[in-house]
Design an enzyme around this catalytic site. Structure first.
Site, mmCIF file in Angstrom:
data_model
loop_
_atom_site.group_PDB
_atom_site.id
_atom_site.type_symbol
_atom_site.label_atom_id
_atom_site.label_comp_id
_atom_site.label_asym_id
_atom_site.label_seq_id
_atom_site.Cartn_x
_atom_site.Cartn_y
_atom_site.Cartn_z
ATOM 1 N N ASP A 1 -23.958 77.233 -28.994
ATOM 2 C CA ASP A 1 -24.459 76.217 -27.803
ATOM 3 C C ASP A 1 -24.943 76.260 -26.784
ATOM 4 O O ASP A 1 -25.750 76.003 -26.369
ATOM 5 C CB ASP A 1 -23.438 75.161 -28.274
ATOM 6 C CG ASP A 1 -23.578 74.659 -26.791
ATOM 7 O OD1 ASP A 1 -24.652 73.333 -26.796
ATOM 8 O OD2 ASP A 1 -22.834 74.737 -25.610
ATOM 9 N N GLU B 1 -26.338 74.307 -34.560
ATOM 10 C CA GLU B 1 -25.612 74.934 -33.452
ATOM 11 C C GLU B 1 -25.214 76.670 -34.211
ATOM 12 O O GLU B 1 -24.882 77.850 -33.235
ATOM 13 C CB GLU B 1 -24.292 74.686 -32.971
ATOM 14 C CG GLU B 1 -25.357 73.620 -31.614
ATOM 15 C CD GLU B 1 -24.376 72.401 -30.636
ATOM 16 O OE1 GLU B 1 -25.382 72.455 -29.300
ATOM 17 O OE2 GLU B 1 -23.127 72.696 -31.125
#
Length: 233
Positions: free
Chosen positions: A50, A122
């Site tokens: 992320d 992610e």
């Protein structure tokens, strides 16, 4: 060909440490079911990925749009890295086919759940970053996330764009209708239908009504003719 090898061919990156990829594709439900430690699931890699995604996206927007103010850059970045848009990006990878899920999660459609798909995506970014460094992670992100910003603009601004199309062409009344609502209170799933003058043109789903409306609007735009219907965008 096993899952891991096939996925590496799909993304065009070969892992030196294949265990990182396996971890990235391992959902917590699978780890729990197989009595693995919690840190063996993809949650920590998701946290790292992320951050890498946000840095790469920020740099790309900063360099690509030198005249945009900070507020616009922030808005577009938030739209790109949100769950709905990342799930959209996973479609090219058929990511759901490669995730290791617990049997319960698998039987309830976990491989198509947006939260699982976006989190796993992610995690894959985080795994590539640890395995090959920032440059390799950046290449992956540019290939699968930032490769078509015009199309993504159409996706994450779909409700606004559709409203402008309908008004500009005097097509009638645009209505979003809740078709289905299911799941527990903490994890609701909504299905929304977009219609123009009573004619259903697109459906979308999401954990919020807004996200479901966004996808419904996007599918409606594609049905109306895609990008060319909103050239000014």
């Amino acid at each position: 060909m096993d899952k891991l090898r096939q996925f590496q061919q799909m993304i065009g990156y070969r892992f030196r440490q294949e265990g990182l990829l396996r971890q990235a594709l391992t959902h917590s439900s699978y780890a729990n079911e197989h009595h693995m430690k919690r840190v063996c699931s993809n949650e920590r890699l998701e946290f790292l990925g992320d951050a890498v995604l946000e840095v790469v996206t920020s740099e790309h927007l900063y360099q690509t749009y030198p005249d945009w103010p900070e507020g616009e850059l922030t808005r577009v970045r938030a739209s790109i890295v949100c769950e709905q848009t990342l799930t959209f990006c996973t479609q090219a990878l058929c990511l759901g086919d490669y995730i290791f899920l617990g049997k319960g999660e698998e039987h309830t459609g976990g491989c198509t759940r947006k939260s699982i798909l976006s989190d796993t995506f992610e995690a894959v970014i985080g795994a590539i970053y640890l395995d090959g460094g920032f440059a390799e992670a950046k290449t992956f992100i540019h290939r699968f996330v930032l490769n078509d910003l015009e199309h993504m603009q159409l996706f994450y601004d779909s409700k606004t764009i559709l409203q402008e199309i309908v008004q500009g062409k005097n097509m009638g009344e645009l209505v979003y209708r809740l078709v289905e609502e299911n799941g527990p209170d903490h994890n609701k799933n909504y299905v929304i239908e977009a219609s123009i003058n009573g004619k259903s043109l697109g459906c979308g789903e999401g954990h919020t009504k807004k996200a479901a409306e966004q996808e419904a609007a996007y599918r409606t735009i594609l049905k109306l003719g895609g990008k060319h219907v909103s050239e000014k965008h």
